[in-house]
Write an enzyme that holds these catalytic residues in place. Structure first.
Site, PDB file in Angstrom:
ATOM      1  N   ASP A  13     -11.082   8.009 -39.104  1.00  0.00           N
ATOM      2  CA  ASP A  13     -11.642   9.245 -38.556  1.00  0.00           C
ATOM      3  C   ASP A  13     -12.089   9.110 -37.104  1.00  0.00           C
ATOM      4  O   ASP A  13     -13.058   9.729 -36.685  1.00  0.00           O
ATOM      5  CB  ASP A  13     -12.833   9.725 -39.412  1.00  0.00           C
ATOM      6  CG  ASP A  13     -12.455   9.849 -40.878  1.00  0.00           C
ATOM      7  OD1 ASP A  13     -11.334  10.285 -41.145  1.00  0.00           O
ATOM      8  OD2 ASP A  13     -13.286   9.505 -41.745  1.00  0.00           O
ATOM      9  N   LYS A  16      -7.780   9.868 -34.283  1.00  0.00           N
ATOM     10  CA  LYS A  16      -6.402   9.385 -34.056  1.00  0.00           C
ATOM     11  C   LYS A  16      -5.406  10.547 -33.991  1.00  0.00           C
ATOM     12  O   LYS A  16      -4.459  10.503 -33.226  1.00  0.00           O
ATOM     13  CB  LYS A  16      -5.965   8.447 -35.199  1.00  0.00           C
ATOM     14  CG  LYS A  16      -6.765   7.169 -35.288  1.00  0.00           C
ATOM     15  CD  LYS A  16      -6.259   6.310 -36.429  1.00  0.00           C
ATOM     16  CE  LYS A  16      -6.485   6.902 -37.803  1.00  0.00           C
ATOM     17  NZ  LYS A  16      -7.900   7.022 -38.210  1.00  0.00           N
ATOM     18  N   GLY A  17      -5.657  11.583 -34.813  1.00  0.00           N
ATOM     19  CA  GLY A  17      -4.747  12.727 -34.861  1.00  0.00           C
ATOM     20  C   GLY A  17      -4.599  13.365 -33.496  1.00  0.00           C
ATOM     21  O   GLY A  17      -3.504  13.689 -33.059  1.00  0.00           O
ATOM     22  N   LYS A  18      -5.725  13.504 -32.807  1.00  0.00           N
ATOM     23  CA  LYS A  18      -5.713  14.144 -31.493  1.00  0.00           C
ATOM     24  C   LYS A  18      -4.913  13.305 -30.480  1.00  0.00           C
ATOM     25  O   LYS A  18      -4.108  13.834 -29.722  1.00  0.00           O
ATOM     26  CB  LYS A  18      -7.160  14.301 -31.012  1.00  0.00           C
ATOM     27  CG  LYS A  18      -7.265  15.044 -29.730  1.00  0.00           C
ATOM     28  CD  LYS A  18      -8.665  15.596 -29.528  1.00  0.00           C
ATOM     29  CE  LYS A  18      -8.648  16.622 -28.432  1.00  0.00           C
ATOM     30  NZ  LYS A  18      -9.739  17.565 -28.530  1.00  0.00           N
ATOM     31  N   GLY A  40      -6.429  11.760 -43.297  1.00  0.00           N
ATOM     32  CA  GLY A  40      -6.560  13.185 -42.991  1.00  0.00           C
ATOM     33  C   GLY A  40      -6.568  13.390 -41.495  1.00  0.00           C
ATOM     34  O   GLY A  40      -7.515  13.010 -40.829  1.00  0.00           O
ATOM     35  N   HIS A  41      -5.488  13.954 -40.973  1.00  0.00           N
ATOM     36  CA  HIS A  41      -5.408  14.193 -39.538  1.00  0.00           C
ATOM     37  C   HIS A  41      -5.298  15.689 -39.303  1.00  0.00           C
ATOM     38  O   HIS A  41      -4.413  16.342 -39.826  1.00  0.00           O
ATOM     39  CB  HIS A  41      -4.196  13.476 -38.935  1.00  0.00           C
ATOM     40  CG  HIS A  41      -4.302  11.984 -39.055  1.00  0.00           C
ATOM     41  ND1 HIS A  41      -3.322  11.123 -38.650  1.00  0.00           N
ATOM     42  CD2 HIS A  41      -5.289  11.208 -39.548  1.00  0.00           C
ATOM     43  CE1 HIS A  41      -3.710   9.880 -38.890  1.00  0.00           C
ATOM     44  NE2 HIS A  41      -4.892   9.901 -39.441  1.00  0.00           N
ATOM     45  N   THR A 124     -10.897   7.355 -52.049  1.00  0.00           N
ATOM     46  CA  THR A 124     -10.573   8.781 -52.010  1.00  0.00           C
ATOM     47  C   THR A 124     -10.014   9.248 -53.357  1.00  0.00           C
ATOM     48  O   THR A 124      -9.718  10.435 -53.520  1.00  0.00           O
ATOM     49  CB  THR A 124      -9.525   9.066 -50.911  1.00  0.00           C
ATOM     50  OG1 THR A 124      -8.365   8.271 -51.192  1.00  0.00           O
ATOM     51  CG2 THR A 124     -10.051   8.705 -49.535  1.00  0.00           C
ATOM     52  N   ARG A 138       5.151  -5.875 -58.381  1.00  0.00           N
ATOM     53  CA  ARG A 138       6.587  -5.607 -58.541  1.00  0.00           C
ATOM     54  C   ARG A 138       6.893  -4.661 -59.689  1.00  0.00           C
ATOM     55  O   ARG A 138       7.931  -4.754 -60.324  1.00  0.00           O
ATOM     56  CB  ARG A 138       7.373  -6.921 -58.676  1.00  0.00           C
ATOM     57  CG  ARG A 138       7.329  -7.737 -57.393  1.00  0.00           C
ATOM     58  CD  ARG A 138       7.428  -9.199 -57.627  1.00  0.00           C
ATOM     59  NE  ARG A 138       6.293  -9.695 -58.386  1.00  0.00           N
ATOM     60  CZ  ARG A 138       6.132 -10.964 -58.734  1.00  0.00           C
ATOM     61  NH1 ARG A 138       7.037 -11.845 -58.408  1.00  0.00           N
ATOM     62  NH2 ARG A 138       5.072 -11.340 -59.415  1.00  0.00           N
ATOM     63  N   GLN A 218      -6.258   5.416 -41.255  1.00  0.00           N
ATOM     64  CA  GLN A 218      -7.458   4.578 -41.461  1.00  0.00           C
ATOM     65  C   GLN A 218      -7.821   3.809 -40.182  1.00  0.00           C
ATOM     66  O   GLN A 218      -7.506   4.273 -39.114  1.00  0.00           O
ATOM     67  CB  GLN A 218      -7.258   3.617 -42.637  1.00  0.00           C
ATOM     68  CG  GLN A 218      -7.248   4.285 -44.009  1.00  0.00           C
ATOM     69  CD  GLN A 218      -5.875   4.793 -44.423  1.00  0.00           C
ATOM     70  OE1 GLN A 218      -4.895   4.096 -44.292  1.00  0.00           O
ATOM     71  NE2 GLN A 218      -5.813   6.005 -44.923  1.00  0.00           N
ATOM     72  N   THR A 294     -10.198  14.807 -46.080  1.00  0.00           N
ATOM     73  CA  THR A 294      -9.506  14.615 -47.357  1.00  0.00           C
ATOM     74  C   THR A 294     -10.412  14.903 -48.542  1.00  0.00           C
ATOM     75  O   THR A 294      -9.999  15.504 -49.521  1.00  0.00           O
ATOM     76  CB  THR A 294      -8.952  13.174 -47.428  1.00  0.00           C
ATOM     77  OG1 THR A 294      -8.088  12.977 -46.311  1.00  0.00           O
ATOM     78  CG2 THR A 294      -8.175  12.939 -48.709  1.00  0.00           C
ATOM     79  N   GLY A 296     -13.977  15.928 -48.127  1.00  0.00           N
ATOM     80  CA  GLY A 296     -15.089  16.812 -47.808  1.00  0.00           C
ATOM     81  C   GLY A 296     -16.450  16.128 -47.814  1.00  0.00           C
ATOM     82  O   GLY A 296     -17.478  16.772 -47.609  1.00  0.00           O
TER      83      GLY A 296
HETATM   84  P1  IMO Z   1      -7.987   8.554 -41.700  1.00  0.00           P
HETATM   85  O1  IMO Z   1      -6.526   8.284 -41.482  1.00  0.00           O
HETATM   86  C1  IMO Z   1     -11.790   7.375 -43.342  1.00  0.00           C
HETATM   87  C2  IMO Z   1     -11.812   4.900 -46.974  1.00  0.00           C
HETATM   88  C3  IMO Z   1     -12.383   5.520 -48.216  1.00  0.00           C
HETATM   89  C4  IMO Z   1     -12.962   4.280 -48.891  1.00  0.00           C
HETATM   90  C5  IMO Z   1     -11.938   3.216 -48.582  1.00  0.00           C
HETATM   91  C6  IMO Z   1     -10.935   2.969 -49.683  1.00  0.00           C
HETATM   92  O2  IMO Z   1      -8.319  10.002 -41.861  1.00  0.00           O
HETATM   93  O3  IMO Z   1      -8.808   7.887 -40.652  1.00  0.00           O
HETATM   94  P2  IMO Z   1      -8.824   4.356 -50.531  1.00  0.00           P
HETATM   95  O4  IMO Z   1      -8.733   5.742 -51.107  1.00  0.00           O
HETATM   96  O5  IMO Z   1      -8.026   4.174 -49.293  1.00  0.00           O
HETATM   97  O6  IMO Z   1      -8.557   3.289 -51.554  1.00  0.00           O
HETATM   98  O7  IMO Z   1     -10.387   4.198 -50.137  1.00  0.00           O
HETATM   99  O8  IMO Z   1     -11.244   3.667 -47.409  1.00  0.00           O
HETATM  100  N1  IMO Z   1     -10.736   5.669 -46.317  1.00  0.00           N
HETATM  101  C7  IMO Z   1     -10.876   6.381 -45.181  1.00  0.00           C
HETATM  102  N2  IMO Z   1     -11.971   6.632 -44.448  1.00  0.00           N
HETATM  103  N3  IMO Z   1     -10.609   7.849 -42.938  1.00  0.00           N
HETATM  104  C8  IMO Z   1      -9.490   7.587 -43.632  1.00  0.00           C
HETATM  105  O9  IMO Z   1      -8.274   7.906 -43.163  1.00  0.00           O
HETATM  106  C9  IMO Z   1      -9.599   6.861 -44.847  1.00  0.00           C
HETATM  107  N4  IMO Z   1      -8.728   6.448 -45.794  1.00  0.00           N
HETATM  108  C10 IMO Z   1      -9.433   5.715 -46.671  1.00  0.00           C
HETATM  109  O10 IMO Z   1     -13.382   6.463 -47.908  1.00  0.00           O
HETATM  110  O11 IMO Z   1     -14.174   3.895 -48.275  1.00  0.00           O
HETATM  111 MG    MG Z   2      -9.984  10.921 -42.326  1.00  0.00          MG
END
Ligand code: IMO
Ligand code: MG
Length: 376
Positions: A13, A16-18, A40-41, A124, A138, A218, A294, A296
């Site tokens: 968060d 990165k999307g921007k 979530g972007h 998530t 596998r 992430q 993703t 909320g």
């Molecule tokens: P973007 O791309 C922020 C966090 C989850 C949790 C941990 C493991 O929008 O930056 P998972 O469902 O991946 O097994 O959860 O990772 N997490 C994120 N936090 N932004 C994300 O993606 C995330 N994707 C997973 O909240 O702590």
């Molecule tokens: Mg996110």
């Protein structure tokens, strides 16, 4: 740079999307290389907001080829729902025949495991961990198998037998073969026109001197290897993972831009040394709209932590840094920046490998004067 990676340097968060959206305008290909719809972007185009989870951020430009590479785990329904929102637009999308499929049992077991954990990860619940577990074990189903009716039937029959014995063990409802087979075959029919060998596609594009942007989801601290294990995701968002997860030689990757917020956020559990709990946290959270795209969930908020950025630079390989959301900090009298940690009386400037040590780290701050004017 002909080939460039966008990497989160914190816990996701970072905006990165921007940055990806901006850089995508000068690219021919945008490639997602890991993760799935846990990401979530958000992109805004002509006043319309698009929340992307699985699809690369170049999707709104018709001249860009968007690639879902082999390192991803793909929820077919999630992907089709996202594509539906793009109806009426022209887009190009390619999906690796080697990418793994997120199945209903992955999502179910993600939730079951979380409910049983004493120290919850706060996933998530999109089935990411279990899908990557099956990949490593596998027993995963790949896109190429999903779109081959006979193969899919054979694999699903065998896998469901095992998954249902686990479900029985947990006292959970069993997974129905017919239901899953029917719905996933329908998804397969809709997705098969996009499936190909994406390593070949990307390499041919590079040979033709096309520009390729690799879009990380992430962030480095959520990396399975270099993150705050076990409070991490199940893939590696770093630039180092791009070659493996896309089928491109390491020496063809020219650089990586790390993206950081001017402060720190984290969703889910796990230590956050610079975490704020007072009214400043509230101020930053509300001004920065720090709620998950993703799930909320309200994001935890803290001061900028330069130890983390340094860690991301070294372990993830950054050649540049993009700082986002500086304007959110306008109006604060003072800002703090963490420059080191105190651990057991010692001052350190690295992220310790043991999570208990990381939990015990106390931030060493430099205090900076704030500004009042709107710098938006
Ligand atoms: P973007 O791309 C922020 C966090 C989850 C949790 C941990 C493991 O929008 O930056 P998972 O469902 O991946 O097994 O959860 O990772 N997490 C994120 N936090 N932004 C994300 O993606 C995330 N994707 C997973 O909240 O702590
Ligand atoms: Mg996110």
């Amino acid at each position: 740079m002909q080939t460039l990676v966008v990497v989160g340097t914190q816990w996701g968060d970072e905006g990165k999307g921007k940055i990806t959206d901006f850089l995508a305008q000068r690219s021919d290909l945008v490639v997602r290389y890991q993760g799935g719809n846990n990401a979530g972007h958000t992109i805004v185009l002509d006043g319309v907001k698009y929340a992307l989870h699985t699809i690369p951020s170049g999707i709104l430009s018709e001249n860009i080829t968007n690639v879902l590479a082999n390192g991803m785990v793909i929820n077919p329904k999630g992907l089709l729902d996202e594509l539906k929102k793009l109806e009426g637009r022209t887009y190009q999308i390619k999906i690796s025949d080697r990418a793994h499929i997120i199945m209903p049992y992955h999502m179910a077991f993600d939730a079951i495991r979380e409910s049983k954990l004493k120290d919850k990860i706060g996933t998530t619940k999109k089935g990411i961990g279990p899908a990557y577990t099956d990949k490593a074990e596998r027993s995963g189903i790949r896109m190429g198998e999903l779109i081959n009716k006979a193969l899919f039937k054979e694999k699903l029959t065998e896998i469901l037998e095992h998954k249902n014995s686990l479900a029985k063990l947990y006292g959970e409802p069993l997974f129905d073969f017919d239901e899953i087979y029917q719905t996933y075959s329908e998804y397969a029919k809709q997705l098969s026109p996009f499936v190909c060998n994406t390593s070949k596609l990307i390499n041919e594009a590079i040979e033709q001197k096309k520009k390729v942007l690799f879009e990380g989801a992430q962030g480095t601290l959520l990396c399975l290897d270099h993150g705050t294990y076990p409070f991490v995701t199940s893939s590696s968002p770093t630039a180092a993972s791009v070659p493996l997860n896309t089928g491109v030689a390491p020496w063809l990757i020219h650089g990586a831009i790390g993206v950081t917020k001017a402060y720190t956020t984290r969703v889910g559990e796990g230590p956050l040394p610079t975490e704020l709990f007072d009214e400043k946290a509230h101020y930053i959270r509300e001004k920065g709209h720090e709620y998950g795209t993703t799930t909320g969930r309200a994001r935890r908020v803290g001061w900028l932590d330069l130890v983390l950025i340094k860690h991301a630079k070294r372990s993830g390989g950054l050649s540049g840094l993009a700082v986002t959301l500086l304007d959110v900090l306008s109006g604060l009298d003072e800002l703090k920046v963490c420059v080191a940690y105190k651990l057991n009386g010692e001052t350190i400037d690295e992220v310790p490998g043991l999570i208990d040590d990381f939990k015990a780290c106390e931030p060493v701050y430099q205090t900076l004067k704030g500004w009042q004017e709107d710098i938006q």
